[in-house]
Design a protein around this motif. Structure first.
Motif, PDB file in Angstrom:
ATOM      1  N   SER B  64      48.413 100.651  76.498  1.00  0.00           N
ATOM      2  CA  SER B  64      48.344 101.503  75.318  1.00  0.00           C
ATOM      3  C   SER B  64      49.724 101.579  74.650  1.00  0.00           C
ATOM      4  N   ILE B  65      50.784 101.648  75.482  1.00  0.00           N
ATOM      5  CA  ILE B  65      52.151 101.681  74.937  1.00  0.00           C
ATOM      6  C   ILE B  65      52.445 100.368  74.202  1.00  0.00           C
ATOM      7  N   ILE B  66      52.065  99.258  74.822  1.00  0.00           N
ATOM      8  CA  ILE B  66      52.315  97.942  74.206  1.00  0.00           C
ATOM      9  C   ILE B  66      51.555  97.822  72.883  1.00  0.00           C
ATOM     10  N   GLN B  67      50.295  98.266  72.933  1.00  0.00           N
ATOM     11  CA  GLN B  67      49.442  98.182  71.741  1.00  0.00           C
ATOM     12  C   GLN B  67      50.050  98.972  70.572  1.00  0.00           C
ATOM     13  N   LYS B  68      50.540 100.172  70.873  1.00  0.00           N
ATOM     14  CA  LYS B  68      51.118 101.010  69.820  1.00  0.00           C
ATOM     15  C   LYS B  68      52.435 100.407  69.314  1.00  0.00           C
ATOM     16  N   ARG B  69      53.224  99.905  70.237  1.00  0.00           N
ATOM     17  CA  ARG B  69      54.498  99.300  69.835  1.00  0.00           C
ATOM     18  C   ARG B  69      54.249  98.060  68.959  1.00  0.00           C
ATOM     19  N   ASN B  70      53.280  97.249  69.375  1.00  0.00           N
ATOM     20  CA  ASN B  70      52.950  96.059  68.575  1.00  0.00           C
ATOM     21  C   ASN B  70      52.515  96.444  67.164  1.00  0.00           C
ATOM     22  N   PHE B  71      51.734  97.505  67.096  1.00  0.00           N
ATOM     23  CA  PHE B  71      51.249  97.958  65.784  1.00  0.00           C
ATOM     24  C   PHE B  71      52.420  98.436  64.924  1.00  0.00           C
ATOM     25  N   TYR B 149      81.883  79.321  59.332  1.00  0.00           N
ATOM     26  CA  TYR B 149      81.857  78.898  60.733  1.00  0.00           C
ATOM     27  C   TYR B 149      80.792  79.665  61.530  1.00  0.00           C
ATOM     28  N   VAL B 150      80.569  80.908  61.159  1.00  0.00           N
ATOM     29  CA  VAL B 150      79.482  81.674  61.794  1.00  0.00           C
ATOM     30  C   VAL B 150      78.145  81.019  61.437  1.00  0.00           C
ATOM     31  N   LEU B 151      78.006  80.673  60.161  1.00  0.00           N
ATOM     32  CA  LEU B 151      76.762  80.038  59.716  1.00  0.00           C
ATOM     33  C   LEU B 151      76.541  78.696  60.405  1.00  0.00           C
ATOM     34  N   LYS B 152      77.626  78.008  60.671  1.00  0.00           N
ATOM     35  CA  LYS B 152      77.520  76.686  61.294  1.00  0.00           C
ATOM     36  C   LYS B 152      77.212  76.790  62.789  1.00  0.00           C
ATOM     37  N   LYS B 153      77.887  77.683  63.468  1.00  0.00           N
ATOM     38  CA  LYS B 153      77.799  77.721  64.933  1.00  0.00           C
ATOM     39  C   LYS B 153      76.712  78.640  65.473  1.00  0.00           C
ATOM     40  N   PHE B 154      76.254  79.564  64.670  1.00  0.00           N
ATOM     41  CA  PHE B 154      75.243  80.512  65.141  1.00  0.00           C
ATOM     42  C   PHE B 154      73.955  80.337  64.339  1.00  0.00           C
ATOM     43  N   SER B 155      72.920  80.995  64.811  1.00  0.00           N
ATOM     44  CA  SER B 155      71.640  80.815  64.120  1.00  0.00           C
ATOM     45  C   SER B 155      71.045  82.133  63.636  1.00  0.00           C
ATOM     46  N   ASP B 156      71.572  83.256  64.118  1.00  0.00           N
ATOM     47  CA  ASP B 156      70.935  84.523  63.741  1.00  0.00           C
ATOM     48  C   ASP B 156      71.872  85.699  63.960  1.00  0.00           C
ATOM     49  N   ILE B 157      71.578  86.803  63.304  1.00  0.00           N
ATOM     50  CA  ILE B 157      72.200  88.074  63.691  1.00  0.00           C
ATOM     51  C   ILE B 157      71.099  89.127  63.847  1.00  0.00           C
ATOM     52  N   SER B 158      71.443  90.115  64.627  1.00  0.00           N
ATOM     53  CA  SER B 158      70.409  91.062  65.007  1.00  0.00           C
ATOM     54  C   SER B 158      70.633  92.424  64.345  1.00  0.00           C
ATOM     55  N   PHE B 159      69.547  93.050  63.943  1.00  0.00           N
ATOM     56  CA  PHE B 159      69.576  94.396  63.356  1.00  0.00           C
ATOM     57  C   PHE B 159      68.704  95.318  64.196  1.00  0.00           C
ATOM     58  N   THR B 160      69.180  96.536  64.403  1.00  0.00           N
ATOM     59  CA  THR B 160      68.384  97.498  65.175  1.00  0.00           C
ATOM     60  C   THR B 160      68.174  98.762  64.344  1.00  0.00           C
ATOM     61  N   HIS B 161      66.974  99.304  64.426  1.00  0.00           N
ATOM     62  CA  HIS B 161      66.722 100.571  63.742  1.00  0.00           C
ATOM     63  C   HIS B 161      66.955 101.704  64.739  1.00  0.00           C
ATOM     64  N   PRO B 162      67.953 102.572  64.491  1.00  0.00           N
ATOM     65  CA  PRO B 162      68.284 103.582  65.501  1.00  0.00           C
ATOM     66  C   PRO B 162      67.148 104.566  65.793  1.00  0.00           C
ATOM     67  N   GLN B 163      66.289 104.843  64.814  1.00  0.00           N
ATOM     68  CA  GLN B 163      65.213 105.812  65.063  1.00  0.00           C
ATOM     69  C   GLN B 163      64.020 105.180  65.787  1.00  0.00           C
ATOM     70  N   THR B 164      63.588 104.022  65.294  1.00  0.00           N
ATOM     71  CA  THR B 164      62.372 103.437  65.875  1.00  0.00           C
ATOM     72  C   THR B 164      62.698 102.490  67.034  1.00  0.00           C
ATOM     73  N   GLY B 165      63.940 102.053  67.112  1.00  0.00           N
ATOM     74  CA  GLY B 165      64.319 101.105  68.172  1.00  0.00           C
ATOM     75  C   GLY B 165      63.875  99.679  67.868  1.00  0.00           C
ATOM     76  N   VAL B 166      63.266  99.461  66.702  1.00  0.00           N
ATOM     77  CA  VAL B 166      62.800  98.107  66.354  1.00  0.00           C
ATOM     78  C   VAL B 166      64.008  97.194  66.112  1.00  0.00           C
ATOM     79  N   ILE B 167      63.936  96.004  66.712  1.00  0.00           N
ATOM     80  CA  ILE B 167      65.015  95.025  66.539  1.00  0.00           C
ATOM     81  C   ILE B 167      64.491  93.879  65.667  1.00  0.00           C
ATOM     82  N   ILE B 168      65.259  93.541  64.655  1.00  0.00           N
ATOM     83  CA  ILE B 168      64.895  92.387  63.819  1.00  0.00           C
ATOM     84  C   ILE B 168      65.994  91.344  63.941  1.00  0.00           C
TER      85      ILE B 168
END
Lengths: 90, 379
Positions: B64-71, B149-168
């Motif tokens: 149920s926790i997974i289902q709600k988080r996925n939603f 150089y960041v664009l060349k050597k890396f592929s992504d950066i991460s964002f976190t929402h402090p309230q929901t904990g969602v990471i993009i």
């Protein structure tokens, strides 16, 4: 409300059933609406049938509820959903 | 596969028969250790597949926790897509809810912990700004995505929402090491296909590119989660006739990811009884190297690798596996280089922007940082 109308769901609406409730979510605003067990049943039935008359009859068959009470409850729910643009009526 | 626990074998069988309701009740007759099954199913990302069984309530509660988080996370994704569409910006979601929908036809069945989205370079800034305006935060400076150089050597950066904990995770490359078809982001967007998530139309990676990407991703992580095998299995099951196998094989070769690809197929053929409908590919599956890697994957599962803490000894094994996967010596050396001289975005940003010819100096920035930290600690 006329129960013979066709109900459709805007593309910006997300609907998910959980254990004893459902959540309707407006993707545009992130506002969400919780439906209790009965509301969920109504909504998921409407979702499947795209029409209120068919849903109405199915729910009437499933539950011991008077026709008048069900009409009243379903009408209430549909008015609310319309008010918040969670359904469209044709 | 001789030493696998009956709980793991059960999860494997169960995954394959998920849509076959009749098998489920009888398969639970085996005397399984349910606590162990729970931990194993959770760590392998297959707990939601047990939603039809008569198991203790802890399984249902976690589901149920997974289902709600996925939603919630799917809603976040659709909201972002909606906002960006207003600005005429398209994004390609990778894995996450889109894969849940595409492979399993249900976003609740496949757990995900973050949202990965691929964007075109020219849209990076605007998408980052949109995420910031939604309250997301990044531990890296937003300027990092402008640094060549960041664009060349890396592929992504991460964002976190402090309230929901969602990471993009915002990707400008599909894979860091991509050098052929998977590196052509414009073509990935152009050839994307449509997946409906709830009622909304989303762009998704082209079929073959998606399949190859998932093989590479899972192989890099030693297929240590059953969910990654299941992803491939359900995708094939759902879209078998749509795959161009010759194209897939060529792409895998061009990307120098043949071993990653074949390892995925070997698992599908041997453990999921999936027929590989391409003779040339099928023949390649008998190579000794593939058999060795395949054996290693199941040895790790037999040791409950996925449940273990990542200690030093295990880290060496991971490096060894990654080196074994690569065919070219250059790639093998490159892995060793990243182990010996790791490079972090913060290190690059900590010194003045250097011309391309001097970019090797960025590697010394880490030494500078370590040295500085040691002095502060000493004081």
């Amino acid at each position: 409300m006329n129960f013979n109308q066709v109900i459709s769901f805007p593309s910006y609406i997300m609907f998910q059933e959980f254990d004893n409730e459902s959540i309707l979510l407006d993707i545009r605003s992130q506002e969400h609406f919780a439906l209790d067990a009965i509301g969920s049943l109504f909504f998921s039935q409407i979702h499947k049938d795209s029409g209120t008359q068919e849903s109405f009859e199915k729910i009437l068959d499933l539950y011991e509820v008077s026709k008048e009470q069900l009409e009243k409850d379903l009408d209430n729910l549909l008015q609310q959903l319309l008010k918040y643009e969670l359904i469209e009526v044709k | 596969m001789q030493n696998l626990s009956k709980e793991l074998l059960f999860l494997l069988d169960y995954s394959q028969d998920y849509f076959n309701h009749t098998l489920h009740e009888s398969s639970l007759d085996k005397q399984l250790n349910l606590d162990y099954l729970f931990s194993l199913a959770l760590a392998n990302g297959v707990l939601p597949l047990l939603n039809k069984t008569n198991l203790p309530t802890i399984f249902a509660q976690e589901n149920s926790i997974i289902q709600k988080r996925n939603f919630l996370m799917s809603a976040q994704l659709l909201h972002l897509v909606y906002l960006l569409k207003q600005k005429d910006i398209n994004i390609l979601p990778i894995k996450g809810p889109l894969l849940g929908q595409h492979a399993y036809k249900n976003i609740s069945i496949r757990p995900f912990s973050d949202l990965d989205i691929l964007v075109q370079r020219e849209d990076l800034h605007e998408v980052s700004q949109t995420l910031l305006s939604l309250g997301y935060q990044s531990k890296h400076l937003i300027d990092s995505i402008k640094h060549p150089y960041v664009l060349k050597k890396f592929s992504d950066i991460s964002f976190t929402h402090p309230q929901t904990g969602v990471i993009i995770e915002l990707h400008w490359k599909l894979i860091k090491t991509a050098s052929a078809e998977l590196s052509n982001i414009k073509a990935l967007f152009k050839n994307s296909h449509t997946v409906f998530l709830q009622n909304m139309k989303l762009k998704s990676l082209p079929l073959e590119e998606e399949f190859l990407y998932l093989c590479i991703h899972a192989a890099k992580h030693r297929f240590e989660r059953i969910e990654w095998m299941n992803d491939l299995y359900f995708l094939l099951k759902e879209h078998k006739r749509d795959y161009n196998w010759q194209k897939l094989l060529m792409m895998a070769k061009n990307e120098k990811a043949l071993m990653h690809y074949l390892l995925g197929l070997k698992i599908l053929e041997s453990d999921y009884k999936k027929e590989i409908p391409h003779l040339k590919t099928k023949e390649l599956l008998t190579q000794k190297k593939i058999t060795t890697l395949y054996q290693k994957v199941w040895d790790l599962h037999a040791q409950d690798y996925v449940l273990k803490e990542k200690k030093q000894g295990i880290r060496y094994m991971e490096i060894f596996f990654s080196i074994q996967l690569e065919e070219s010596y250059l790639r093998k050396l490159s892995i060793l280089k990243t182990v010996i001289f790791p490079l972090y975005i913060d290190d690059i940003l900590s010194i003045k922007q250097l011309p391309a010819s001097l970019s090797f100096l960025y590697y010394f920035a880490r030494l500078k940082r370590i040295f500085k930290k040691a002095i502060i600690n000493a004081e």
